[in-house]
Design a protein around this motif. Structure first.
Motif, PDB file in Angstrom:
ATOM      1  N   ASN A 297       0.837  -1.057  -0.076  1.00  0.00           N
ATOM      2  CA  ASN A 297       0.226  -0.427  -0.120  1.00  0.00           C
ATOM      3  C   ASN A 297       0.816   0.594   0.101  1.00  0.00           C
ATOM      4  OD1 ASN A 297      -3.180   1.151   0.236  1.00  0.00           O
ATOM      5  ND2 ASN A 297      -2.395   2.201   2.015  1.00  0.00           N
ATOM      6  N   ALA A 298       2.098   1.205   0.390  1.00  0.00           N
ATOM      7  CA  ALA A 298       2.656   2.552   0.474  1.00  0.00           C
ATOM      8  C   ALA A 298       3.356   2.972  -0.226  1.00  0.00           C
ATOM      9  CB  ALA A 298       3.577   1.979   1.783  1.00  0.00           C
ATOM     10  N   ALA A 299       3.563   1.293  -0.865  1.00  0.00           N
ATOM     11  CA  ALA A 299       4.685   1.255  -2.397  1.00  0.00           C
ATOM     12  C   ALA A 299       3.952   2.453  -3.813  1.00  0.00           C
ATOM     13  CB  ALA A 299       5.313   0.174  -2.701  1.00  0.00           C
ATOM     14  N   TYR A 300       1.968   2.155  -3.066  1.00  0.00           N
ATOM     15  CA  TYR A 300       0.987   2.224  -4.567  1.00  0.00           C
ATOM     16  C   TYR A 300       0.819   3.435  -3.873  1.00  0.00           C
ATOM     17  CZ  TYR A 300      -3.790   3.207  -5.628  1.00  0.00           C
ATOM     18  OH  TYR A 300      -4.934   3.383  -6.292  1.00  0.00           O
ATOM     19  N   PHE A 301       1.275   4.548  -2.865  1.00  0.00           N
ATOM     20  CA  PHE A 301       0.840   5.744  -2.373  1.00  0.00           C
ATOM     21  C   PHE A 301       2.086   6.775  -3.207  1.00  0.00           C
ATOM     22  CE2 PHE A 301      -2.349   6.057   1.321  1.00  0.00           C
ATOM     23  CZ  PHE A 301      -3.074   5.351   1.034  1.00  0.00           C
ATOM     24  N   GLN A 302       2.669   5.977  -3.662  1.00  0.00           N
ATOM     25  CA  GLN A 302       4.023   6.573  -4.037  1.00  0.00           C
ATOM     26  C   GLN A 302       4.339   6.198  -5.314  1.00  0.00           C
ATOM     27  OE1 GLN A 302       5.954   8.954  -2.688  1.00  0.00           O
ATOM     28  NE2 GLN A 302       4.045   8.676  -0.979  1.00  0.00           N
ATOM     29  N   LYS A 303       2.671   5.862  -5.888  1.00  0.00           N
ATOM     30  CA  LYS A 303       3.283   4.975  -7.296  1.00  0.00           C
ATOM     31  C   LYS A 303       4.321   4.856  -7.874  1.00  0.00           C
ATOM     32  CE  LYS A 303       0.993   9.613  -8.575  1.00  0.00           C
ATOM     33  NZ  LYS A 303       0.628  10.556  -9.968  1.00  0.00           N
ATOM     34  N   ARG A 304       4.987   3.567  -7.113  1.00  0.00           N
ATOM     35  CA  ARG A 304       5.910   2.635  -7.084  1.00  0.00           C
ATOM     36  C   ARG A 304       5.126   1.637  -7.351  1.00  0.00           C
ATOM     37  NH1 ARG A 304       7.901   4.459  -2.058  1.00  0.00           N
ATOM     38  NH2 ARG A 304       8.285   2.448  -1.443  1.00  0.00           N
ATOM     39  N   TYR A 305       4.176   1.768  -8.171  1.00  0.00           N
ATOM     40  CA  TYR A 305       3.753   0.543  -8.734  1.00  0.00           C
ATOM     41  C   TYR A 305       4.048  -1.223  -9.363  1.00  0.00           C
ATOM     42  CZ  TYR A 305       0.212   4.309  -9.742  1.00  0.00           C
ATOM     43  OH  TYR A 305      -0.602   5.182  -9.875  1.00  0.00           O
ATOM     44  N   ASP A 306       5.279  -1.464  -9.437  1.00  0.00           N
ATOM     45  CA  ASP A 306       5.649  -2.534  -9.582  1.00  0.00           C
ATOM     46  C   ASP A 306       6.035  -3.002  -8.646  1.00  0.00           C
ATOM     47  OD1 ASP A 306       6.476  -2.666 -12.363  1.00  0.00           O
ATOM     48  OD2 ASP A 306       8.156  -1.988 -12.912  1.00  0.00           O
ATOM     49  N   GLU A 307       6.819  -1.730  -7.255  1.00  0.00           N
ATOM     50  CA  GLU A 307       7.208  -2.664  -6.640  1.00  0.00           C
ATOM     51  C   GLU A 307       6.102  -3.245  -5.248  1.00  0.00           C
ATOM     52  OE1 GLU A 307       9.036  -0.868  -2.099  1.00  0.00           O
ATOM     53  OE2 GLU A 307       8.849   0.224  -3.527  1.00  0.00           O
ATOM     54  N   ALA A 308       5.184  -2.546  -5.785  1.00  0.00           N
ATOM     55  CA  ALA A 308       3.163  -2.830  -5.248  1.00  0.00           C
ATOM     56  C   ALA A 308       3.391  -4.205  -5.421  1.00  0.00           C
ATOM     57  CB  ALA A 308       2.711  -1.212  -5.147  1.00  0.00           C
ATOM     58  N   GLU A 309       3.077  -4.050  -6.363  1.00  0.00           N
ATOM     59  CA  GLU A 309       1.616  -5.224  -7.417  1.00  0.00           C
ATOM     60  C   GLU A 309       3.276  -6.723  -6.617  1.00  0.00           C
ATOM     61  OE1 GLU A 309       2.476  -6.297 -11.093  1.00  0.00           O
ATOM     62  OE2 GLU A 309       1.012  -7.474 -11.609  1.00  0.00           O
ATOM     63  N   SER A 310       4.313  -6.683  -6.778  1.00  0.00           N
ATOM     64  CA  SER A 310       5.263  -7.674  -5.987  1.00  0.00           C
ATOM     65  C   SER A 310       5.009  -7.679  -5.010  1.00  0.00           C
ATOM     66  CB  SER A 310       6.746  -7.123  -6.307  1.00  0.00           C
ATOM     67  OG  SER A 310       7.809  -7.796  -5.705  1.00  0.00           O
ATOM     68  N   TYR A 311       4.973  -7.120  -4.021  1.00  0.00           N
ATOM     69  CA  TYR A 311       4.690  -7.051  -2.357  1.00  0.00           C
ATOM     70  C   TYR A 311       3.512  -7.752  -2.278  1.00  0.00           C
ATOM     71  CZ  TYR A 311       8.397  -4.420  -0.373  1.00  0.00           C
ATOM     72  OH  TYR A 311       9.627  -3.818  -0.211  1.00  0.00           O
ATOM     73  N   LEU A 312       1.867  -6.692  -3.172  1.00  0.00           N
ATOM     74  CA  LEU A 312       0.421  -7.778  -2.845  1.00  0.00           C
ATOM     75  C   LEU A 312       0.528  -8.899  -3.538  1.00  0.00           C
ATOM     76  CD1 LEU A 312      -0.664  -3.778  -3.785  1.00  0.00           C
ATOM     77  CD2 LEU A 312      -1.066  -5.304  -1.901  1.00  0.00           C
TER      78      LEU A 312
END
Length: 388
Positions: A194-209
């Motif tokens: 969620n934190a990565a998504y908030f900052q628009k770091r989409y690839d990182e966010a997708e990996s975590y999720l």
């Protein structure tokens, strides 16, 4: 029929597919050192899923600090060593004879650090072809019942290049395990995503999720954020798919219905979008955001009169929320109420006034909790470019 390509979060994507197996898993990969994926295979064996694995007999796959392949055999799995020539270089997996996973990605720690890909497909003819190739590999491979006895007769192949890769795998494994200790729980992975998504770091966010969903397949908040991420990145069909997957698991929430509605709106399937927003409203009648999104879809579907009624009701609910939370309470709901009021207000100066209120509130939020998508929406109104 679906075909999905993955360039990031590949291990999590593989783990997710393995976790859904109900009858059989067939794996043929050149190198397999990833303990996380191996553990998933053991878990499926415990759930009475048939597991067959074909690998090379070399020091990368078989060494004292690597995977305990005897554990797989003793748990009821079947292990095969491929023939020495021509060398096995496949990276394929057939799940339940209904899905195939294939690409450049070896099931190793080192592969996580490379630019790799996999494709996941349930296309019948494709699955059939890969199953046939697996059976062909199996017919030429040697089944192993006892690792120690086999190694005495046919020691693992080695040379300077293989030994170097084996040492690197040990190093990568240690780093991976250290990283895993920092992200042990589903909740921690969701928060990181969620934190990565908030900052628009989409690839990182997708990996975590994806990692979070691999740990907890029915994690509703991971599905919600991932559906929103795919919508934001205009991967509308993927957003639909993840929301539908959550629905199939029995997961229901206003956020999921809202995300599904946004995805359908992106696909210009306005009637489906409106239905989804209505479902979100039923589950959370106190939220104004589904009204705002329904209003946009109704406009897209040229339902002008209905859109006007939706705007009135949504505006009323947003105003109530502003009144309720203005002097303290839920800042997130307050900010979105301001923005919903701005988007639903026909008078631009009044809309900009609400956007200014939202901006002031946004600037008071600690930086690490700021959702940059909110700032994007605020600026859209302030720059006289409302997103409808």
């Amino acid at each position: 029929m679906a075909i999905d390509a993955h360039f990031t979060g590949i291990r999590a994507a593989i783990q997710n597919e393995l976790s859904q197996a109900t009858s059989s898993i067939r794996v043929a990969v050149a190198w397999f050192t990833d303990q996380t994926l191996f553990t998933t295979l053991l878990e499926k064996l415990a759930a009475e899923v048939s597991v067959l694995v074909v690998i090379r007999n070399d020091v990368i796959n078989l060494n004292p600090t690597g995977i305990d392949w005897q554990q797989l055999i003793d748990a009821g799995g079947t292990l095969f060593f491929s023939q020495e020539s021509p060398h096995l270089h496949h990276k394929l997996c057939v799940v339940d004879d209904k899905k195939v996973i294939s690409g450049s990605y070896n099931w190793t720690y080192g592969a996580q650090r490379n630019q790799e890909n996999i494709v996941v497909s349930d296309q019948h003819e494709l699955v059939k072809s890969f199953r046939a190739e697996f059976d062909n590999l199996l017919s030429q491979a040697e089944e192993v019942s006892n690792i120690t006895q086999t190694a005495a007769v046919a020691p693992p192949a080695t040379n300077s290049a293989l030994e170097y890769e084996a040492l690197m795998e040990i190093e990568y494994k240690n780093k991976d395990e250290a990283s895993d200790r920092k992200k042990q729980s589903y909740r921690e992975l969701v928060l990181a995503g969620n934190a990565a998504y908030f900052q628009k770091r989409y690839d990182e966010a997708e990996s975590y999720l994806q990692q979070a969903l691999a740990l907890k397949q029915d994690g509703i908040d991971a599905h919600e954020i991932l559906a929103g991420l795919y919508w934001r990145t205009e991967q509308f069909q993927k957003s639909v798919d993840i929301a539908k997957k959550a629905e199939a698991l029995g997961l229901k929430s206003a956020e999921l219905w809202n995300a599904l509605g946004l995805a359908y709106d992106g696909l210009k399937q306005f009637r489906e979008a409106i239905h989804c927003f209505d479902q979100a409203i039923k589950l959370a009648p106190h939220l104004s955001t589904p009204y705002r999104n329904k209003f946009i879809s109704q406009q897209g579907n040229r339902q002008t009169k209905d859109a006007d009624l939706t705007a009135l009701e949504g505006g009323r609910i947003a105003t109530e929320a502003i009144r309720k939370y203005k002097n303290g309470g839920n800042n997130d709901l307050l900010l979105h109420a301001y923005m919903d009021r701005a988007f639903l207000h026909s008078d631009l100066p009044e809309a900009r006034k609400h956007a200014q209120e939202a901006l002031a509130l946004f600037n008071r939020i600690p930086v690490k909790h700021q959702d940059m998508h909110d700032l994007e929406d605020i600026n859209a109104v302030l720059n006289e470019k409302p997103r409808f």
